[in-house]
Design an enzyme around this catalytic site. Structure first.
Site, mmCIF file in Angstrom:
data_model
loop_
_atom_site.group_PDB
_atom_site.id
_atom_site.type_symbol
_atom_site.label_atom_id
_atom_site.label_comp_id
_atom_site.label_asym_id
_atom_site.label_seq_id
_atom_site.Cartn_x
_atom_site.Cartn_y
_atom_site.Cartn_z
ATOM 1 N N ASP A 29 -37.370 108.185 -43.419
ATOM 2 C CA ASP A 29 -36.830 107.634 -42.180
ATOM 3 C C ASP A 29 -37.143 108.562 -41.006
ATOM 4 O O ASP A 29 -37.527 108.113 -39.922
ATOM 5 C CB ASP A 29 -35.314 107.470 -42.298
ATOM 6 C CG ASP A 29 -34.901 106.594 -43.464
ATOM 7 O OD1 ASP A 29 -34.230 105.587 -43.247
ATOM 8 O OD2 ASP A 29 -35.238 106.937 -44.627
ATOM 9 N N TRP A 51 -42.299 109.587 -47.717
ATOM 10 C CA TRP A 51 -41.101 110.416 -47.564
ATOM 11 C C TRP A 51 -41.474 111.904 -47.572
ATOM 12 O O TRP A 51 -41.228 112.617 -46.595
ATOM 13 C CB TRP A 51 -40.108 110.083 -48.684
ATOM 14 C CG TRP A 51 -39.218 108.934 -48.352
ATOM 15 C CD1 TRP A 51 -37.891 108.992 -48.051
ATOM 16 C CD2 TRP A 51 -39.572 107.538 -48.261
ATOM 17 N NE1 TRP A 51 -37.393 107.732 -47.782
ATOM 18 C CE2 TRP A 51 -38.405 106.830 -47.906
ATOM 19 C CE3 TRP A 51 -40.758 106.832 -48.450
ATOM 20 C CZ2 TRP A 51 -38.402 105.444 -47.725
ATOM 21 C CZ3 TRP A 51 -40.751 105.442 -48.272
ATOM 22 C CH2 TRP A 51 -39.593 104.771 -47.916
ATOM 23 N N GLU A 67 -30.417 98.516 -41.005
ATOM 24 C CA GLU A 67 -31.212 98.950 -42.154
ATOM 25 C C GLU A 67 -32.150 97.850 -42.638
ATOM 26 O O GLU A 67 -33.280 98.109 -43.039
ATOM 27 C CB GLU A 67 -30.277 99.367 -43.295
ATOM 28 C CG GLU A 67 -30.981 99.832 -44.553
ATOM 29 C CD GLU A 67 -30.009 100.324 -45.606
ATOM 30 O OE1 GLU A 67 -30.440 101.084 -46.489
ATOM 31 O OE2 GLU A 67 -28.814 99.959 -45.549
ATOM 32 N N ARG A 70 -21.599 105.090 -44.706
ATOM 33 C CA ARG A 70 -21.276 104.898 -46.114
ATOM 34 C C ARG A 70 -21.333 106.231 -46.860
ATOM 35 O O ARG A 70 -21.509 107.299 -46.250
ATOM 36 C CB ARG A 70 -22.213 103.864 -46.747
ATOM 37 C CG ARG A 70 -23.672 104.275 -46.845
ATOM 38 C CD ARG A 70 -24.524 103.094 -47.263
ATOM 39 N NE ARG A 70 -25.930 103.466 -47.417
ATOM 40 C CZ ARG A 70 -26.939 102.642 -47.188
ATOM 41 N NH1 ARG A 70 -26.717 101.404 -46.776
ATOM 42 N NH2 ARG A 70 -28.185 103.056 -47.366
ATOM 43 N N ASP A 71 -21.224 106.165 -48.169
ATOM 44 C CA ASP A 71 -21.191 107.392 -48.979
ATOM 45 C C ASP A 71 -22.608 107.907 -49.230
ATOM 46 O O ASP A 71 -23.052 108.030 -50.369
ATOM 47 C CB ASP A 71 -20.468 107.121 -50.300
ATOM 48 C CG ASP A 71 -21.112 105.997 -51.095
ATOM 49 O OD1 ASP A 71 -21.927 105.234 -50.516
ATOM 50 O OD2 ASP A 71 -20.812 105.862 -52.291
ATOM 51 N N GLU A 72 -23.304 108.250 -48.140
ATOM 52 C CA GLU A 72 -24.687 108.735 -48.254
ATOM 53 C C GLU A 72 -24.937 109.776 -47.173
ATOM 54 O O GLU A 72 -24.840 110.961 -47.418
ATOM 55 C CB GLU A 72 -25.652 107.554 -48.143
ATOM 56 C CG GLU A 72 -27.072 107.889 -48.565
ATOM 57 C CD GLU A 72 -27.901 106.632 -48.792
ATOM 58 O OE1 GLU A 72 -29.118 106.769 -48.959
ATOM 59 O OE2 GLU A 72 -27.337 105.519 -48.809
ATOM 60 N N ASP A 79 -29.853 109.087 -42.761
ATOM 61 C CA ASP A 79 -30.303 107.696 -42.855
ATOM 62 C C ASP A 79 -29.274 106.754 -42.252
ATOM 63 O O ASP A 79 -29.616 105.738 -41.665
ATOM 64 C CB ASP A 79 -30.564 107.333 -44.310
ATOM 65 C CG ASP A 79 -29.315 107.509 -45.177
ATOM 66 O OD1 ASP A 79 -28.578 108.473 -44.947
ATOM 67 O OD2 ASP A 79 -29.088 106.699 -46.091
ATOM 68 N N HIS A 90 -29.108 102.308 -38.807
ATOM 69 C CA HIS A 90 -30.145 102.887 -39.669
ATOM 70 C C HIS A 90 -31.418 102.895 -38.829
ATOM 71 O O HIS A 90 -32.063 101.881 -38.686
ATOM 72 C CB HIS A 90 -30.315 101.977 -40.891
ATOM 73 C CG HIS A 90 -30.471 102.689 -42.183
ATOM 74 N ND1 HIS A 90 -29.392 103.025 -42.971
ATOM 75 C CD2 HIS A 90 -31.560 103.107 -42.852
ATOM 76 C CE1 HIS A 90 -29.815 103.613 -44.081
ATOM 77 N NE2 HIS A 90 -31.129 103.683 -44.027
#
Length: 913
Positions: free
Chosen positions: A502, A554, A759, A493-495, A489, A780
């Site tokens: 997506d 999703w 995003e 960052r922490d993802e 995605d 994003h």
């Protein structure tokens, strides 16, 4: 393995003698041979690989009428006729994904192949240049190597030191070839005799590690010597590093481990293996103190193990590796693409921020790392920090990275000029802040190293509007930054998870920009193993959220992405392979829907991040619409792969859903219970309305857009919006949305300096402040799904669902939006397709290119037959498919159409009410 009898070999030899085949067609060339979408792959695991080739011909409208393939285990075998199999002469136009059906192949076996083709007559082309593929280790029992690990690691929370494994060995005879087969728990970097074996990064890649673990194969023949040393560095990676936004650590396991088998073939025909076992040495006491995907790398150059990967290195202070228990049943050959460093970017500015920070601006939001060049004293500490944007005051901004530290630290060894690049981390950034320098920074100290899955670029789009061209640039860079072994995605960052929504919303745009067939094939394999027993599909794949999923849009990716691969590549095998997963998912939703045939009452992401003032689209409406769409697609897929009973069943279910949907969500005059752009785009795009209500609902959609003057859609609605408007004959409104420069729009971020897709529509607000830092990525790609409309509608390259994979191409340009020209090219599996239109004086000029062995239907906007010249001559009657909406059918070649533009300009300028 069965071989041809002797008399057939003699016949093949005769046929291969130059000049012995009197009828060869000099005007056709067979080229660009692929096996499983790759050039000469080694280490594959597909037992019946698919083969593709392209044709090049001076002759227009060339169609292949036949082909012949031949196979041997050596080049000499091809030349001599010592074949293992041949298709014989096959009457077929198929040149994409032709299945090898020869004798079963063994582990590590190489097969050479050639193809020749025929056109209209009896003449055959020359045989192509030989290509090959090579099998990997196919069965667990074929592994001689043993899993090994390190014993004695101190318990440390968070990132742990990398581990170094090595083994020396000598060869007693002259060798012919050598392969190494390697995988790991964690990420590995493979060395032999002081050299990195491959440019591949982040191997073995990210899969659902407890169920599927990839094994890479490398040809190391050129690196071998009489005396050798093989070395492997293991880092935490996705396996046991930080993963996900809930601060998970060691999600897949606590121990790094290695499996490696080196297979040498000597010139006398004998073979020998050198394998990982408990005679290997290992140490954690190297320079990589910490290396974490989110937090960055801590590297102490004073601890470098100089010569550790060379013969004769002293290992008395190293430990012995210990056996590690791990089944080989989960081992698979790679199906996707390796991650590689593909580009270098030089900074465009060196800044001193108001806070006094020294910051390099690379001018492009990118994914990878910074190569550091530095000199200094032993023990000097240089810190690199990474950010996507500067704040309103011009200072370094990292709040939107959340818990990700995104920091690399380098401790100098004090030995003159030093260069540092991290090993097992990556960052999403445009700006690099440097700390710890003892002398002023210089612009050449930092170089941005761009990494992503090594996708081959396939599509280009450009037009007369520089802002739209920048948007296309941003779309492609958003894809590059987020297609890093899995479609993430966001990269900063922490993802950085494989969010399915997506990916499915962007999947067709992705297939225009790059060749993503192999990339998605690999990722889809984890859908199957991570699907829950009840059929629920997690919202991130590989599943790093403990099975959390079941959201419409999703989880529907398990149906929609394989379908889009079918459209883009004509890939029937992906439909067959993923069919059980699709079916289980649709049956799961059917269980939730029950007798009402509507998916009601469950939680969903819905139209995520939509424009709040535009109204909220009911989650029940979105979920039920997607239930219908996935069921309808499943019915089509079932018929394509020969599951006729299922096909009829799911077609009937989709009809029942459609009827229930209209009762629940549609008024008798075509209004929806949710008066939103997303709701109308969904029902029109998915063909959910009775035919008599479609025009009325299209009017409600246009009225909504005219009311707001801009789009209001979120993730679910945005990819469908312009496509739906163009299909309803409202190119004018689609262009209005595209050209809008104010928030919310695609061009608003462009005008605010974006170099990737954001995003949020307002990641940077009009007043210069930021959106909520808890969720505000500036890379994003989901909203970049507008790219599909740019290719298919603006430029006019479209796919015929009845002849997918560009076997038959629909070329339908949509001039408008104030553009004076637009052009697109698409390198398909058949070759290049191009579509280019422009206004030239008082004429409309349209140029196309159609590859050999395909055909195209060309729709010319706003004209009549008598006005059109093709290549300077009147249209021929045999080429005209339809004269009402002028459509011309042509075979391969380059063509130019010219006719007066007055009718087009009149249609564009007349704003429809």
């Amino acid at each position: 393995m069965k071989y041809y009898p002797f008399f057939l070999k003699i016949l093949c030899v005769f046929l291969l003698i130059p000049g012995s085949n009197s009828k060869t067609m000099a005007g056709i060339e067979v080229k660009n041979l692929l096996c499983e979408y790759q050039i000469n792959p080694i280490g594959i695991g597909v037992l019946n690989p698919r083969l593709t080739w392209q044709l090049s011909s001076f002759e227009k409208e060339f169609l292949q009428s036949g082909y012949e393939l031949r196979f041997a285990t050596s080049l000499a075998g091809l030349r001599s006729g010592d074949l293992i199999w041949t298709t014989g002469k096959v009457n077929s136009a198929k040149s994409v994904n032709v299945v090898y059906c020869g004798p079963d192949l063994k582990s590590m076996e190489r097969v050479f192949w050639q193809v020749r083709c025929r056109g209209k007559g009896e003449e055959w082309s020359h045989w192509s240049e030989p290509a090959f593929w090579e099998m990997g280790i196919l069965k667990p029992s074929d592994w001689k190597a043993r899993w090994i690990s390190f014993d004695g690691e101190k318990p440390i929370k968070g990132s742990k030191p990398a581990q170094y494994f090595r083994k020396g060995f000598s060869l007693s005879k002259k060798f012919k070839s050598a392969r190494v087969y390697v995988t790991a728990h964690g990420l590995y970097e493979l060395h032999l005799n002081g050299n990195k074996v491959s440019s591949d990064l982040f191997t073995p890649g990210w899969t659902s590690y407890k169920k599927r673990l990839q094994v890479q194969t490398y040809d190391i023949t050129a690196l071998l010597r009489k005396d050798n040393a093989i070395g492997v560095v293991l880092g935490d990676g996705w396996f046991r590093g930080n993963l996900g936004f809930s601060k998970q650590n060691s999600y897949y396991g606590k121990d790094l481990a290695l499996l490696l088998q080196l297979q040498i073939t000597y010139q006398d025909g004998t073979c020998q293996s050198f394998c990982s076992d408990d005679t290997w040495n290992v140490t954690p006491n190297g320079p990589i103190i910490e290396s974490d995907i989110y937090n960055g790398e801590f590297y102490d150059a004073r601890l470098e193990l100089t010569g550790w990967d060379l013969p004769g290195y002293e290992t008395s202070k190293w430990s012995k590796a210990i056996p590690f228990k791990q089944s080989n049943e989960i081992l698979i050959a790679p199906q996707g693409l390796p991650v590689r460093a593909v580009q270098e970017i030089k900074p465009v500015k060196l800044l001193t921020t108001p806070k006094g920070e020294t910051v390099f601006d690379l001018g492009q939001n990118m994914v990878g790392w910074a190569r550091l060049k530095v000199t200094g004293n032993e023990g000097d500490r240089i810190t690199l920090k990474f950010a996507e944007v500067l704040d309103q005051a011009g200072n370094f901004y990292t709040e939107n990275l959340r818990a990700a530290k995104a920091t690399d630290v380098y401790i100098l060894k004090g030995n003159g000029h030093e260069v540092f690049e991290p090993h097992f981390t990556f960052h999403g950034f445009r700006y690099v802040m440097i700390e710890g320098l003892t002398s002023p920074a210089s612009l050449d100290q930092i170089t941005g190293i761009v990494i992503h899955s090594d996708m081959k670029p396939t599509g280009t789009f450009s037009c007369s509007d520089t802002l739209i061209n920048q948007l296309q640039h941003n779309i492609q860079w958003g894809q590059k930054g987020n297609f890093l072994d899995v479609p993430t995605d966001c990269p900063q960052r922490d993802e950085r998870l494989g969010w399915t929504g997506d990916a499915q919303l962007f999947s067709m745009t992705a297939a225009f920009n790059f060749d993503v067939a192999a990339f998605y094939t690999k990722w889809l394999g984890d859908f199957t193993v991570d699907q829950l027993p009840d059929g629920k599909v997690p919202v991130v794949i590989p599943d790093a959220l403990d099975g959390f999923g079941g959201s419409s849009v999703w989880s529907d990716a398990c149906v929609i992405i394989p379908w889009n691969l079918w459209l883009a590549y004509g890939d029937q095998r992906i439909l067959e392979t993923q069919y059980p997963c699709m079916k289980k998912w649709v049956d799961f939703v059917a269980g939730r829907a029950g007798a009402k045939n509507l998916w009601l009452g469950d939680w969903h992401y819905g139209d995520w991040l939509s424009f709040e003032q535009g109204g909220v689209t009911e989650n029940d409406l979105i979920a039920s619409a997607y239930y219908y769409n996935s069921t309808r697609l499943l019915g089509k897929i079932a018929l394509i792969i020969g599951e006729k009973e299922d096909g009829e069943k799911y077609h009937q279910i989709s009809d029942d859903i459609k009827e229930a949907f209209n009762r629940e969500f549609v008024t008798p005059n075509g209004k929806l219970t949710s008066q939103t752009q997303t709701a109308y785009a969904l029902v029109l795009a998915f063909d959910l309305l009775p035919e008599n209500l479609r025009p009325k609902s299209a009017v409600y959609l246009t009225e909504n857009i005219q009311k707001f003057g801009h789009l209001t859609t979120g993730l679910a609605g945005t990819p469908l919006l312009c496509k739906t408007l163009s299909a309803a004959g409202r190119d004018d409104l689609a262009y209005q949305l595209l050209n809008n420069r104010n928030y919310p729009s695609w061009l608003y971020p462009v005008l605010h300096g974006a170099t990737t897709i954001w995003e949020r529509w307002d990641g940077l607000k009009p007043d210069g402040s930021f959106q909520d830092a808890r969720m505000n990525s500036f890379n994003h790609y989901a909203y970049g799904a507008i790219g599909e409309w740019l290719y298919r509608y603006v430029a006019g390259i479209d796919i015929d669902p009845e002849n997918p994979g560009y076997k038959h191409i629909l070329l339908t340009p949509h001039p408008g939006g104030g553009l004076s020209y637009a052009r697109a090219e698409m390198n398909t599996l058949y070759g290049k397709v191009s579509s280019s239109w422009k206004f030239e004086n008082d004429d409309f000029v349209y140029e196309v290119e159609i590859p050999a062995n395909t055909s195209a239907s060309i729709t010319l906007p706003n004209t009549r037959t008598r006005l059109v010249k093709m290549d300077g001559l009147p249209l021929k009657a045999e080429n005209i498919q339809s004269s009402d909406n002028l459509q011309v059918k042509l075979g391969s070649g380059k063509y130019m159409f010219r006719y007066p533009a007055a009718a087009i300009k009149s249609a564009i300028s007349s704003i429809r009410k």
